[in-house]
Design an enzyme around this catalytic site. Structure first.
Site, PDB file in Angstrom:
ATOM      1  N   THR A  96       0.874  -1.180   0.000  1.00 36.86           N
ATOM      2  CA  THR A  96       0.000   0.000   0.000  1.00 36.86           C
ATOM      3  C   THR A  96       0.907   1.224   0.000  1.00 36.86           C
ATOM      4  OG1 THR A  96      -1.644  -1.189   1.320  1.00 36.86           O
ATOM      5  CG2 THR A  96      -1.837   1.211   1.224  1.00 36.86           C
ATOM      6  N   LYS A 171      -7.554   1.431  -2.901  1.00 40.13           N
ATOM      7  CA  LYS A 171      -7.106   0.920  -1.594  1.00 40.13           C
ATOM      8  C   LYS A 171      -7.134   2.025  -0.541  1.00 40.13           C
ATOM      9  CE  LYS A 171      -4.897  -1.537   1.516  1.00 40.13           C
ATOM     10  NZ  LYS A 171      -5.626  -2.540   2.279  1.00 40.13           N
ATOM     11  N   LYS A 246      -0.693   5.028   8.749  1.00 38.94           N
ATOM     12  CA  LYS A 246      -0.017   5.175   7.442  1.00 38.94           C
ATOM     13  C   LYS A 246      -1.058   5.365   6.339  1.00 38.94           C
ATOM     14  CE  LYS A 246       1.471   2.033   4.169  1.00 38.94           C
ATOM     15  NZ  LYS A 246       2.106   0.814   3.670  1.00 38.94           N
TER      16      LYS A 246
HETATM   17  P1  NAD Z   1       5.586  -6.357   7.126  1.00 40.70           P
HETATM   18  O1  NAD Z   1       6.385  -5.264   7.710  1.00 40.70           O
HETATM   19  O2  NAD Z   1       5.195  -7.518   7.989  1.00 40.70           O
HETATM   20  O3  NAD Z   1       6.376  -6.976   5.841  1.00 40.70           O
HETATM   21  C1  NAD Z   1       7.177  -6.239   4.978  1.00 40.70           C
HETATM   22  C2  NAD Z   1       8.489  -6.995   4.823  1.00 40.70           C
HETATM   23  O4  NAD Z   1       9.282  -6.399   3.802  1.00 40.70           O
HETATM   24  C3  NAD Z   1       9.349  -6.986   6.091  1.00 40.70           C
HETATM   25  O5  NAD Z   1       9.530  -8.328   6.516  1.00 40.70           O
HETATM   26  C4  NAD Z   1      10.666  -6.327   5.651  1.00 40.70           C
HETATM   27  O6  NAD Z   1      11.806  -6.911   6.266  1.00 40.70           O
HETATM   28  C5  NAD Z   1      10.637  -6.610   4.167  1.00 40.70           C
HETATM   29  N1  NAD Z   1      11.476  -5.720   3.368  1.00 40.70           N
HETATM   30  C6  NAD Z   1      11.605  -4.363   3.424  1.00 40.70           C
HETATM   31  N2  NAD Z   1      12.426  -3.921   2.457  1.00 40.70           N
HETATM   32  C7  NAD Z   1      12.838  -5.015   1.761  1.00 40.70           C
HETATM   33  C8  NAD Z   1      13.673  -5.220   0.627  1.00 40.70           C
HETATM   34  N3  NAD Z   1      14.287  -4.188   0.000  1.00 40.70           N
HETATM   35  N4  NAD Z   1      13.867  -6.474   0.186  1.00 40.70           N
HETATM   36  C9  NAD Z   1      13.265  -7.524   0.795  1.00 40.70           C
HETATM   37  N5  NAD Z   1      12.451  -7.405   1.872  1.00 40.70           N
HETATM   38  C10 NAD Z   1      12.235  -6.170   2.333  1.00 40.70           C
HETATM   39  O7  NAD Z   1       4.302  -5.676   6.484  1.00 40.70           O
HETATM   40  P2  NAD Z   1       2.941  -6.393   6.014  1.00 40.70           P
HETATM   41  O8  NAD Z   1       1.935  -6.322   7.094  1.00 40.70           O
HETATM   42  O9  NAD Z   1       3.275  -7.685   5.358  1.00 40.70           O
HETATM   43  O10 NAD Z   1       2.454  -5.319   4.919  1.00 40.70           O
HETATM   44  C11 NAD Z   1       3.120  -5.199   3.668  1.00 40.70           C
HETATM   45  C12 NAD Z   1       2.368  -4.189   2.836  1.00 40.70           C
HETATM   46  O11 NAD Z   1       1.020  -4.621   2.659  1.00 40.70           O
HETATM   47  C13 NAD Z   1       2.277  -2.793   3.472  1.00 40.70           C
HETATM   48  O12 NAD Z   1       2.400  -1.844   2.459  1.00 40.70           O
HETATM   49  C14 NAD Z   1       0.895  -2.785   4.107  1.00 40.70           C
HETATM   50  O13 NAD Z   1       0.371  -1.483   4.206  1.00 40.70           O
HETATM   51  C15 NAD Z   1       0.108  -3.639   3.128  1.00 40.70           C
HETATM   52  N6  NAD Z   1      -1.060  -4.352   3.702  1.00 40.70           N
HETATM   53  C16 NAD Z   1      -0.990  -4.909   4.938  1.00 40.70           C
HETATM   54  C17 NAD Z   1      -2.115  -5.585   5.445  1.00 40.70           C
HETATM   55  C18 NAD Z   1      -2.086  -6.232   6.825  1.00 40.70           C
HETATM   56  O14 NAD Z   1      -3.160  -6.593   7.336  1.00 40.70           O
HETATM   57  N7  NAD Z   1      -0.927  -6.408   7.440  1.00 40.70           N
HETATM   58  C19 NAD Z   1      -3.264  -5.697   4.666  1.00 40.70           C
HETATM   59  C20 NAD Z   1      -3.284  -5.146   3.383  1.00 40.70           C
HETATM   60  C21 NAD Z   1      -2.164  -4.467   2.896  1.00 40.70           C
END
Ligand code: NAD
Length: 307
Positions: A96, A171, A246
């Site tokens: 997102t 979104k 966010k």
């Molecule tokens: P998260 O922080 O658990 O996962 C993100 C991962 O990306 C982390 O493990 C981090 O170490 C990794 N990362 C960062 N930079 C990197 C790189 N250059 N190379 C490889 N790995 C890298 O976050 P999440 O909850 O999985 O959310 C991810 C995205 O999805 C966000 O943008 C969030 O807003 C969106 N989202 C989350 C949810 C939810 O319920 N958690 C629902 C819909 C959308």
């Protein structure tokens, strides 16, 4: 079978990558956090040490990263993936992020003859594991048709939202409305409590009345009424207050860019800013109710720090 580089194996990325592997694709995982990378390997995802290596000759590169800045660093710039990719690879960004960055990535990709779609998701961790996410895909008809094939194992619903950036627009607007409904529900429950109305009695009425909304029905912020709601599990996240803040920030940014006054969203943004500044960003977003009531207790705080 396709070769798919999956970059960002966090709370959402890992179960999504598992769905793709389960569908028979060759999934190449990339994850910077060693703990998350080890968890992904245990779950059967092959980890590559660099995104460049994982993306080489891949049919698709899917990014599931925390913010637009993370996506920008990975894709753009002299050593980014766009500089090394072949025209065959389709880039799907499911993070997102802000609409302007998404639009810019479309332009940068097109300038290099590459294919890119913004493909954010709605549904959370449970639906990621079940493969029942909603995908909102912005991009050309041709790229949407290709993207659809890759996201099918992860999705219950896939919508072509229109031109580049409209996936992120959908979104952000959706989550802004959710945040407003949640804050209204929390304020309503606090008032109900102070008017001596039992939370289960109010639920029974509101769930079939005009106050009904997703946050009230599924994530009822008062504990002990909806068994699966985070409130009934010491407000363990779910969807953290930090992530909702966010998304509200992204909505306000989009509002500023389109001369749209978003007064209600701004008020809710203030409430969640306060929560995060008070060190409560790790709480589920429904913990706004105990925060408003001034009773974020020790039990709840312990839950907020669970992995
Ligand atoms: P998260 O922080 O658990 O996962 C993100 C991962 O990306 C982390 O493990 C981090 O170490 C990794 N990362 C960062 N930079 C990197 C790189 N250059 N190379 C490889 N790995 C890298 O976050 P999440 O909850 O999985 O959310 C991810 C995205 O999805 C966000 O943008 C969030 O807003 C969106 N989202 C989350 C949810 C939810 O319920 N958690 C629902 C819909 C959308």
């Amino acid at each position: 079978m396709s070769v798919i580089a999956f970059i960002g194996l966090g709370k959402m990325g890992l179960p999504m990558a598992q769905r793709l592997a389960g569908a028979g694709h060759d999934v190449r995982g990339v994850e910077l956090n060693p703990v998350a990378a080890a968890e992904a390997e245990l779950a059967g995802i092959r980890i590559h040490s660099t995104a460049v290596e994982a993306a080489e000759h891949a049919d698709a590169v899917i990014t599931m990263l925390p913010t637009g800045a993370h996506v920008r660093e990975l894709l753009t710039g002299p050593d980014g993936l766009f500089a090394r990719a072949s025209a065959h690879t389709l880039f799907l960004d499911s993070s997102t992020i802000d609409v302007d960055s998404a639009k810019e990535f479309h332009v940068l990709a097109a300038a290099r003859g590459l294919r890119f779609v913004d493909a954010p998701v709605s549904g959370g961790v449970g639906k990621a594991a079940a493969g029942t996410l909603t995908f909102m895909i912005g991009g050309t008809d041709e790229d949407y048709a290709r993207a659809k094939v890759f996201v099918e194992p992860m999705a219950a619903k896939i919508v072509h939202t229109g031109a580049g950036g409209t996936g992120q627009a959908a979104k952000i607007v959706n989550n802004m409305i959710f945040g407003i409904c949640l804050a209204a529900t929390c304020e309503g429950l606090l008032l109900a409590e102070r008017l001596d109305l039992a939370p289960d009695v109010f639920y029974d009425i509101a769930v079939s009345s005009s106050g009904e909304n997703f946050a009230l029905r599924e994530w009822y912020p008062a504990p002990g009424v909806v068994a699966a709601a985070p409130s009934s599990h010491d407000y363990a996240p779910g969807f953290t207050s930090t992530l909702l803040l966010k998304d509200l920030s992204l909505a306000l940014q989009a509002g500023a860019g389109t001369d749209t006054s978003l007064d209600t969203a701004r008020a809710v943004h203030t409430l969640y800013t306060r929560m995060v500044e008070d060190g409560a960003g790790g709480y589920d977003c429904t913990a706004l109710l105990p925060a408003l009531a001034g009773r974020l207790g020790e039990r709840t705080a312990a839950a907020a720090h669970r992995p």
